[in-house]
Write a protein that holds these residues in place. Structure first.
Motif, PDB file in Angstrom:
ATOM      1  N   HIS A 122      10.192  14.469  81.741  1.00  0.00           N
ATOM      2  CA  HIS A 122      11.254  14.017  82.653  1.00  0.00           C
ATOM      3  C   HIS A 122      12.060  15.216  83.105  1.00  0.00           C
ATOM      4  CE1 HIS A 122      13.316  14.478  78.820  1.00  0.00           C
ATOM      5  NE2 HIS A 122      14.404  14.665  79.527  1.00  0.00           N
ATOM      6  N   ASP A 124      16.219  16.347  83.898  1.00  0.00           N
ATOM      7  CA  ASP A 124      17.597  15.933  83.639  1.00  0.00           C
ATOM      8  C   ASP A 124      18.373  16.112  84.938  1.00  0.00           C
ATOM      9  OD1 ASP A 124      16.580  15.722  81.130  1.00  0.00           O
ATOM     10  OD2 ASP A 124      18.012  17.054  80.180  1.00  0.00           O
ATOM     11  N   HIS A 178      10.181  18.352  81.398  1.00  0.00           N
ATOM     12  CA  HIS A 178      10.044  18.748  79.996  1.00  0.00           C
ATOM     13  C   HIS A 178       9.946  17.506  79.130  1.00  0.00           C
ATOM     14  CE1 HIS A 178      14.319  18.112  80.777  1.00  0.00           C
ATOM     15  NE2 HIS A 178      14.394  17.700  79.522  1.00  0.00           N
ATOM     16  N   ARG A 204      25.928  19.917  77.819  1.00  0.00           N
ATOM     17  CA  ARG A 204      25.776  19.856  79.273  1.00  0.00           C
ATOM     18  C   ARG A 204      27.129  19.822  79.966  1.00  0.00           C
ATOM     19  NH1 ARG A 204      20.762  16.105  79.767  1.00  0.00           N
ATOM     20  NH2 ARG A 204      19.875  16.356  77.701  1.00  0.00           N
TER      21      ARG A 204
HETATM   22 FE    FE Z   1      15.772  16.253  79.004  1.00  0.00          FE
END
Ligand code: FE
Ligand code: MD5
Length: 210
Positions: A122, A124, A178, A204
């Motif tokens: 996927h 992010d 990833h 994040r």
């Molecule tokens: Fe991720």
């Protein structure tokens, strides 16, 4: 080592004391105010990893302060020491004091993998900021699959992530596909406080106000 532009892997960055402290902090967050759980997906699936969030709550596919998909509670505050750890991680990875000083993560996703848990390929993309993602691994070794920005298939590189490893994903790597195709049960040291499984923290910047 740097497997791609903006991606930096620093094996063994977290010393054993730091790993123990992080395991203890995650254990506390896992109890509440929002308990660690398997995230339910909109189409009816359930993620095999268990997740608890700090600062902002992630649900597929947005951030909020309250965990309306779990128990409605507001997530735990993002602690100052975790932001400091994130800045130290960026300083180590990029050797760039200005980039490190400017890094202000406001959320942490804590993922727990038992021996059978995996994470599919996927990107992010729910953050409204292109700032780097800082990834910290504790416990069992995993195979981390680091791909490309175009497809969830080849070309990709498989990297073994061990307990204590730091990985920073910035620049063009920020939006690479990833995943974690497998963990290697029994490879972690129980002295971390984690008897089994793998813990991953990602720091994040949501880019959201307040
Ligand atoms: Fe991720
Ligand atoms: C993990 N977690 O090991 C990973 C570490 C997630 C997730 O993927 O979304 O919770 S974060 C790895 C990451 C983040 C941003 C970009 C890239 C990898 N990348 O470009 O490969 O549980």
């Amino acid at each position: 080592s740097s497997p791609a532009p903006g991606a930096v892997h620093v094996p063994g960055w977290l010393d054993p004391d730091r790993q123990r402290e992080l395991v203890a902090a995650c254990r506390e967050w896992a109890r509440g105010p929002v308990p660690m759980r398997h995230t339910r997906l909109p189409r009816g699936g359930v993620m095999s990893v268990q997740t608890v969030c700090v600062g902002w709550h992630w649900r597929p596919y947005a951030y909020s302060r309250d965990a309306s998909d779990v128990n409605g509670a507001r997530v735990a505050e993002f602690p100052g020491w975790l932001g400091e750890l994130g800045r130290a991680a960026v300083a180590e990875a990029y050797q760039d004091p200005a980039a490190a000083a400017a890094y202000a993560p406001d959320t942490a996703l804590v993922n727990f993998y038992d021996g059978a848990a995996t994470m599919g390929m996927h990107q992010d993309k729910d953050e409204r900021s292109g700032d780097p993602v800082v990834s910290l691994s504790i416990g069992d070794t995993c195979v981390f699959r680091f791909g490309n920005t175009e497809t969830r298939t080849r070309p990709y590189t498989d990297v073994e992530l061990e307990s204590g490893d730091l990985f920073v994903f910035g620049g063009p790597s920020r939006y690479a596909f990833h995943g974690v195709p497998r963990v290697r049960p029994g490879t972690g040291d129980p002295a971390t406080g984690l008897a089994s499984g793998r813990l991953n923290l990602t720091l994040r910047v949501t880019g959201l106000p307040g």
